[in-house]
Motif scaffolding. Structure first.
Motif, PDB file in Angstrom:
ATOM      1  N   ASN A  35       0.918  -1.190   0.018  1.00  0.00           N
ATOM      2  CA  ASN A  35       0.097  -0.033   0.033  1.00  0.00           C
ATOM      3  C   ASN A  35       0.854   1.210  -0.149  1.00  0.00           C
ATOM      4  N   THR A  40      -1.907   2.642  -7.565  1.00  0.00           N
ATOM      5  CA  THR A  40      -2.958   3.149  -7.957  1.00  0.00           C
ATOM      6  C   THR A  40      -2.687   4.434  -8.916  1.00  0.00           C
ATOM      7  N   GLN A  80      -9.868   1.010  -7.917  1.00  0.00           N
ATOM      8  CA  GLN A  80      -9.978   0.241  -6.440  1.00  0.00           C
ATOM      9  C   GLN A  80     -11.205   0.714  -5.646  1.00  0.00           C
ATOM     10  N   ASP A 156      -7.435  -2.026 -10.931  1.00  0.00           N
ATOM     11  CA  ASP A 156      -6.788  -1.815  -9.728  1.00  0.00           C
ATOM     12  C   ASP A 156      -7.587  -2.644  -8.602  1.00  0.00           C
ATOM     13  N   GLU A 157      -6.638  -3.525  -8.253  1.00  0.00           N
ATOM     14  CA  GLU A 157      -6.724  -4.703  -7.346  1.00  0.00           C
ATOM     15  C   GLU A 157      -8.287  -5.665  -7.717  1.00  0.00           C
ATOM     16  N   THR A 160      -9.861  -8.484  -5.140  1.00  0.00           N
ATOM     17  CA  THR A 160     -10.347  -8.103  -3.825  1.00  0.00           C
ATOM     18  C   THR A 160     -11.760  -8.564  -3.520  1.00  0.00           C
ATOM     19  N   SER A 186      -3.389  -4.372 -10.728  1.00  0.00           N
ATOM     20  CA  SER A 186      -2.250  -4.343  -9.749  1.00  0.00           C
ATOM     21  C   SER A 186      -2.931  -4.978  -8.609  1.00  0.00           C
ATOM     22  N   SER A 187      -1.927  -5.397  -7.630  1.00  0.00           N
ATOM     23  CA  SER A 187      -2.270  -6.338  -6.511  1.00  0.00           C
ATOM     24  C   SER A 187      -1.164  -6.022  -5.432  1.00  0.00           C
ATOM     25  N   HIS A 188      -1.465  -6.244  -4.230  1.00  0.00           N
ATOM     26  CA  HIS A 188      -0.232  -6.498  -3.294  1.00  0.00           C
ATOM     27  C   HIS A 188      -0.148  -7.957  -2.624  1.00  0.00           C
ATOM     28  N   ASP A 192      -2.443 -13.711  -6.278  1.00  0.00           N
ATOM     29  CA  ASP A 192      -3.448 -13.301  -7.006  1.00  0.00           C
ATOM     30  C   ASP A 192      -2.638 -13.374  -8.547  1.00  0.00           C
TER      31      ASP A 192
END
Lengths: 288, 282
Positions: A35, A40, A80, A156-157, A160, A186-188, A192
């Protein structure tokens, strides 16, 4: 082809992206980062809704600025935490987005049907958005972003809140999309994107730490990832000394994956590196 | 030895060798049976179906481009307004219609200062309308901004819808009041609600774009309440005379012009923001 060269963005005094150079062509790209790493911000710049403070952004060799309308026409973007209008039905929301995307009204019905079918939401066409689960809303967002048949898809993500089945469906859909266009997610969470992304970009504090095929990234750590079985005291020592990709608890104590040479006095065995090892090795600092 | 196997499935490895006599008999049998011929035209039908399956269907993108090429310039306004119309739900139209109808009835029932309820109500309708039209959450706004008809087009279309709808609602009400002789001169009556409506709508537009819909509604309503109080205070708190509370000609024209200027300025700023510079600093 998309090209970012020397792109920087700061919010006031706070830098979000620092001199980012990236090139995207057809395929699935995963942007990984904690994060606040700038994921983003990067996606917003690529979507054409955020101006960079410095640098160039080109698409097909032309600067995006003067052709922003065309860029947006050929781009799909899922932000997101997508929160659509709760008082609209799925169909009304998609019709609304189709209108904003300048899709001819006569084509909307078939397009909506086709995409809802792909994410198994066809039965929810008349359901109010407020009655959908978090995962369904995410899938609805994905459908909305694909409505205009974009060449560039920015998500974006996207995973989730998705359950395993939905994740699998979306995974398949994205792979299918990536066969003919550029898809950037995108991901953290490395799981995924593992086994799915053609390229992985690792961002840390607004800078690109790595941009490679995942298998190449993993090769970097070949022979450097070890699993060590330790007790609580030794765990504390390892946490101070190494980047700790993963800790598992078993009957004997802790099983720890470490990157680097294991301490000679501990029993260790080499293990195959994974994307998560690479990601954590690049983004985490030892506790000390 | 002359036995013909009843079917090929019956043949097994190690079966007896088929002799030339058997083959001759089979040959004679096959020659005696006329070969089946396909119905006329079936080959053409089959080929056309196969070709249709094999030829790539036009992509959705190319279908879109084909339809778009037939659009005339006149349809651009419709194309911008259409999605925004879909965003305004029937409950909103009905609620505002009901409010205006009540206000008109209330005004009509009064012997003097008949325009007052409508003049006081109209700006609140604009404030609520703007807040409702811009009620989307931040992430939804982002998705809208990334579309071809982005922030700027959405903003002016919504503003136009809210103001035009209020005009549509309030114009008949004004005519009714004027016809009943309770509202004063027609143009004066129109200005009494139009001027603050435009001002409040423009304040609402600025605030919803700068902050969010709640800030827009509260701020725009707050501006109107403040104006009402200030004018009432200025006129010794007399709220009985509609001409006093809603001001004279000059006051109304100043309100209207201020509203129009603020609206144009806000939309122009948004249009600038929506542009993407070729280089940093442009």
């Amino acid at each position: 082809m998309l090209e970012l060269s020397g792109v920087s963005k700061a919010y006031g005094q706070l830098p979000a992206l620092c001199e980012v150079d990236l090139i995207f062509s057809q395929g699935l790209y995963a942007v990984l980062g904690h994060n606040g790493a700038g994921k983003t911000t990067l996606l917003r710049i690529l979507a054409g809704i955020l101006r960079p403070n410095a640098g160039l952004f080109k698409r097909e060799g032309r600067s995006v600025g003067p052709h922003l309308r065309n860029h947006r026409d050929r781009t799909g973007y899922l932000p997101q935490d997508f929160t659509p209008y709760p008082d609209l039905t799925v169909e009304q929301l998609l019709r609304y987005m189709a209108g904003l995307k300048n899709i001819p009204a006569s084509l909307v019905d078939d397009r909506v049907d086709q995409l809802l079918q792909q994410v198994w939401l066809k039965g929810e066409r008349r359901t109010l958005v407020r009655d959908l689960s978090g995962g369904m809303i995410r899938q609805l967002g994905l459908v909305a972003s694909l409505l205009n048949d974009p060449d560039l898809v920015l998500l974006d993500e996207p995973f989730t809140g998705l359950d395993a089945f939905a994740r699998q469906r979306i995974n398949g859909l994205l792979r299918e999309q990536a066969a003919k266009r550029t898809v950037i997610i995108s991901s953290h969470v490395t799981t995924d994107v593992e086994g799915m992304a053609d390229y992985v970009i690792i961002l840390k504090e607004g800078r690109v730490k790595a941009f490679q095929r995942p298998e190449q990234m993993i090769l970097r750590l070949a022979g450097r990832v070890w699993e060590v079985s330790v007790g609580e005291e030794q765990l504390a020592y390892l946490q101070r000394t190494y980047t700790l990709p993963r800790i598992r608890i078993d009957a004997q104590g802790y099983r720890v994956r470490i990157v680097g040479s294991p301490p000679a006095h501990m029993v260790s065995r080499p293990v195959s590196p994974q994307l998560e090892d690479v990601y954590l090795a690049m983004t985490e600092e030892p506790a000390s | 030895m002359d036995r013909i196997p009843p079917s090929w499935e019956d043949l097994r490895e190690g079966d007896e060798v088929i002799t030339s006599d058997v083959i001759k008999k089979v040959d004679a049998f096959l020659c005696s049976v006329p070969p089946p011929s396909p119905p006329p035209g079936s080959k053409t039908r089959l080929m056309s179906r196969l070709l249709a399956k094999m030829s790539p269907s036009p992509s959705f993108r190319s279908q879109m481009e084909q339809h778009r090429s037939t659009w005339g310039s006149m349809s651009s306004l419709v194309r911008v307004l259409r999605p925004q119309l879909g965003l305004m739900r029937p409950a909103f139209w009905l609620a505002t219609f009901f409010l205006v109808a009540m206000g008109t009835l209330f005004s009509w029932a009064q012997e003097t200062n008949g325009g007052l309820p409508i003049a006081v109500l109209a700006p609140f309708l604009a404030a609520v309308g703007m807040a409702y039209a811009f009620r989307g959450e931040e992430s939804m706004r982002e998705m809208e901004a990334a579309a071809v008809l982005g922030r700027f087009e959405s903003a002016w279309a919504r503003t136009l819808l809210v103001v035009a709808y209020n005009l549509l609602l309030l114009a008949p009400a004004t005519l009714i009041l004027h016809g009943s002789g309770t509202g004063g001169p027609l143009l004066f009556l129109v200005l009494s609600w139009l001027a603050p409506l435009v001002l409040v709508a423009s304040v609402g537009l600025y605030l919803v774009l700068r902050y969010d819909s709640l800030a827009g509604m509260l701020g725009a309503s707050g501006v109107w309440i403040t104006l009402l109080i200030l004018e009432g205070w200025n006129q010794s708190l007399s709220l009985t005379d509609w001409q006093v509370v809603t001001g004279g000609w000059e006051y109304r024209i100043v309100l209207l012009l201020t509203g129009i200027l603020l609206m144009v300025h806000t939309l122009r700023q948004l249009q600038k923001l929506d542009r993407y510079p070729q280089r940093a600093g442009e």
